[in-house]
Write a protein that holds these residues in place. Structure first.
Motif, PDB file in Angstrom:
ATOM      1  N   TRP A 136       0.865  -1.507   0.142  1.00  0.00           N
ATOM      2  CA  TRP A 136      -0.109  -0.200   0.156  1.00  0.00           C
ATOM      3  C   TRP A 136       0.787   1.579   0.301  1.00  0.00           C
ATOM      4  O   TRP A 136       2.200   1.762   0.778  1.00  0.00           O
ATOM      5  CB  TRP A 136      -0.703   0.254   1.118  1.00  0.00           C
ATOM      6  CG  TRP A 136      -2.289  -0.854   1.193  1.00  0.00           C
ATOM      7  CD1 TRP A 136      -1.880  -2.499   2.209  1.00  0.00           C
ATOM      8  CD2 TRP A 136      -3.146  -0.841   0.557  1.00  0.00           C
ATOM      9  NE1 TRP A 136      -3.132  -2.844   2.053  1.00  0.00           N
ATOM     10  CE2 TRP A 136      -3.406  -2.366   0.561  1.00  0.00           C
ATOM     11  CE3 TRP A 136      -3.615  -0.570  -0.647  1.00  0.00           C
ATOM     12  CZ2 TRP A 136      -5.144  -2.153   0.369  1.00  0.00           C
ATOM     13  CZ3 TRP A 136      -4.662   0.105  -1.587  1.00  0.00           C
ATOM     14  CH2 TRP A 136      -5.614  -1.883  -1.049  1.00  0.00           C
ATOM     15  N   HIS A 137       0.777   1.808  -1.063  1.00  0.00           N
ATOM     16  CA  HIS A 137       1.004   3.057  -0.476  1.00  0.00           C
ATOM     17  C   HIS A 137       0.261   4.968  -1.873  1.00  0.00           C
ATOM     18  O   HIS A 137      -0.485   3.748  -2.749  1.00  0.00           O
ATOM     19  CB  HIS A 137       2.727   3.107  -1.263  1.00  0.00           C
ATOM     20  CG  HIS A 137       2.300   3.273  -3.125  1.00  0.00           C
ATOM     21  ND1 HIS A 137       1.968   1.695  -3.523  1.00  0.00           N
ATOM     22  CD2 HIS A 137       2.764   3.611  -4.466  1.00  0.00           C
ATOM     23  CE1 HIS A 137       2.719   2.021  -4.843  1.00  0.00           C
ATOM     24  NE2 HIS A 137       2.432   2.997  -5.254  1.00  0.00           N
ATOM     25  N   SER A 138       0.917   5.565  -1.983  1.00  0.00           N
ATOM     26  CA  SER A 138       0.859   6.571  -2.977  1.00  0.00           C
ATOM     27  C   SER A 138       1.875   6.839  -3.140  1.00  0.00           C
ATOM     28  O   SER A 138       2.781   7.662  -3.096  1.00  0.00           O
ATOM     29  CB  SER A 138       0.380   7.723  -1.631  1.00  0.00           C
ATOM     30  OG  SER A 138      -1.465   7.719  -1.126  1.00  0.00           O
ATOM     31  N   ASP A 139       1.651   7.341  -4.379  1.00  0.00           N
ATOM     32  CA  ASP A 139       2.426   8.159  -5.453  1.00  0.00           C
ATOM     33  C   ASP A 139       2.419   9.856  -5.636  1.00  0.00           C
ATOM     34  O   ASP A 139       2.261  10.602  -5.444  1.00  0.00           O
ATOM     35  CB  ASP A 139       2.019   7.491  -7.302  1.00  0.00           C
ATOM     36  CG  ASP A 139       2.607   6.313  -7.476  1.00  0.00           C
ATOM     37  OD1 ASP A 139       3.425   6.067  -6.867  1.00  0.00           O
ATOM     38  OD2 ASP A 139       2.059   5.429  -7.944  1.00  0.00           O
ATOM     39  N   ASP A 140       2.910   9.889  -3.842  1.00  0.00           N
ATOM     40  CA  ASP A 140       2.711  12.081  -3.520  1.00  0.00           C
ATOM     41  C   ASP A 140       3.908  11.395  -3.301  1.00  0.00           C
ATOM     42  O   ASP A 140       4.304  12.789  -2.420  1.00  0.00           O
ATOM     43  CB  ASP A 140       1.696  11.880  -2.304  1.00  0.00           C
ATOM     44  CG  ASP A 140       2.133  10.167  -0.790  1.00  0.00           C
ATOM     45  OD1 ASP A 140       3.167   9.934  -1.032  1.00  0.00           O
ATOM     46  OD2 ASP A 140       1.086  10.212  -0.265  1.00  0.00           O
ATOM     47  N   GLN A 194      -4.603   5.053  -1.337  1.00  0.00           N
ATOM     48  CA  GLN A 194      -3.587   4.318  -1.863  1.00  0.00           C
ATOM     49  C   GLN A 194      -3.685   3.205  -2.730  1.00  0.00           C
ATOM     50  O   GLN A 194      -5.166   2.921  -2.996  1.00  0.00           O
ATOM     51  CB  GLN A 194      -3.034   4.033  -1.004  1.00  0.00           C
ATOM     52  CG  GLN A 194      -2.581   4.800   0.662  1.00  0.00           C
ATOM     53  CD  GLN A 194      -2.406   3.789   2.071  1.00  0.00           C
ATOM     54  OE1 GLN A 194      -3.089   3.463   2.736  1.00  0.00           O
ATOM     55  NE2 GLN A 194      -1.190   4.664   2.385  1.00  0.00           N
ATOM     56  N   HIS A 195      -3.130   2.038  -3.084  1.00  0.00           N
ATOM     57  CA  HIS A 195      -2.898   1.965  -4.220  1.00  0.00           C
ATOM     58  C   HIS A 195      -1.785   0.642  -4.137  1.00  0.00           C
ATOM     59  O   HIS A 195      -0.540   0.433  -3.005  1.00  0.00           O
ATOM     60  CB  HIS A 195      -2.664   1.669  -5.385  1.00  0.00           C
ATOM     61  CG  HIS A 195      -1.398   2.681  -5.927  1.00  0.00           C
ATOM     62  ND1 HIS A 195      -1.317   4.201  -6.094  1.00  0.00           N
ATOM     63  CD2 HIS A 195      -0.955   2.512  -6.799  1.00  0.00           C
ATOM     64  CE1 HIS A 195      -0.497   4.520  -6.036  1.00  0.00           C
ATOM     65  NE2 HIS A 195       0.581   3.478  -6.948  1.00  0.00           N
ATOM     66  N   GLN A 196      -2.135  -0.458  -3.970  1.00  0.00           N
ATOM     67  CA  GLN A 196      -0.971  -2.008  -4.172  1.00  0.00           C
ATOM     68  C   GLN A 196      -1.386  -3.020  -5.040  1.00  0.00           C
ATOM     69  O   GLN A 196      -2.848  -3.068  -5.734  1.00  0.00           O
ATOM     70  CB  GLN A 196      -1.260  -2.406  -2.638  1.00  0.00           C
ATOM     71  CG  GLN A 196      -2.263  -3.247  -2.144  1.00  0.00           C
ATOM     72  CD  GLN A 196      -2.292  -4.284  -1.507  1.00  0.00           C
ATOM     73  OE1 GLN A 196      -1.702  -5.020  -0.885  1.00  0.00           O
ATOM     74  NE2 GLN A 196      -3.552  -5.519  -0.955  1.00  0.00           N
TER      75      GLN A 196
HETATM   76 FE   LIG Z   1       2.146   3.271  -7.169  1.00  0.00          FE
END
Ligand SMILES: [Fe+2]
Ligand SMILES: O=C(O)CCC(=O)C(=O)O
Length: 219
Positions: A136-140, A194-196
């Motif tokens: 899980w993360h955001s590209d931020d 968030q995405h994974q």
């Molecule tokens: Fe990503």
């Protein structure tokens, strides 16, 4: 727990009917997000060829993150290409891009007209099997600024792409990213979601994902 997306609506396109099925977007109605998917932007023959070329000719590297003083290898191989001066810090790893290759420019030129931006870099991920994934993360990252646009192209075996809202937990969703698909994430998606790509015990073949990005450079 995660339901398969069924909230698509067909978008409009001005392209000729012959290519329409390939470039017809499906918009996902999400609170605080803007996700569009083109399930077959690249046809099977083209996707097979691009997968083969990228698999064999990318300078894949095994990076590691430092956690509590220990070095832990990322569960995937990565590579970074782009304009000169678009260096990027990712999970504490500073990446300096390699120069664009013709194949990457070919993919970039296909997605840019649909994205309304000029991408200046791309992060490639190689998921060798089900033991590889991204948590899980955001590209931020700050280099991406606010309301960044991310263009994500997938080749190879299908993997689940899951996304969850940071506070509206009920809004979790998932979609399968298939061979030749293109997913566009824009607006406030990275701020709120968030995405994974989860690991899986199912036997899966390799998958390559390319996330094209716009890095804000100081020059
Ligand atoms: Fe990503
Ligand atoms: O493999 C994917 O589809 C997602 C990769 C990703 O989230 C990333 O590189 O930031």
């Amino acid at each position: 727990m995660y339901k398969q997306l069924n909230l698509w609506e067909n978008g409009e396109t001005l392209e000729p009917a012959t290519v329409q099925s390939q470039i017809t977007p499906q918009n996902l109605i999400l609170p605080d997000g803007d996700l569009v998917i083109y399930p077959n932007l690249f046809d099977t023959t083209e996707s097979d060829q691009l997968f083969y070329e990228l698999y064999n000719n990318t300078h894949w590297r095994q990076d590691a993150i430092k956690l509590y003083g220990k070095s832990i290898p990322l569960p995937r191989l990565t590579a970074w290409y782009g304009d000169r001066g678009t260096s990027y810090t990712y999970s504490g790893i500073e990446m300096n891009p390699e120069p664009w290759t013709s194949i990457l420019l070919q993919i970039k030129s296909k997605i840019e007209p649909l994205s309304n931006v000029k991408f200046n870099s791309v992060l490639l991920n190689l998921y060798r099997d089900g033991k590889d994934g991204v948590s899980w993360h955001s590209d931020d990252e700050p280099e991406l600024g606010n309301n960044t646009v991310i263009g994500s192209v997938s080749f190879g075996d299908t993997r689940r792409f899951m996304f969850r809202h940071k506070s509206k937990k009920y809004a979790s969703q998932e979609v399968n990213l298939t061979h030749g698909s293109f997913l566009l994430m824009r607006g406030t998606t990275q701020q709120f979601w968030q995405h994974q790509i989860p690991k899986t015990s199912k036997p899966v073949k390799p998958r390559i994902n390319l996330t094209f990005r716009v890095i804000i450079t100081s020059t």
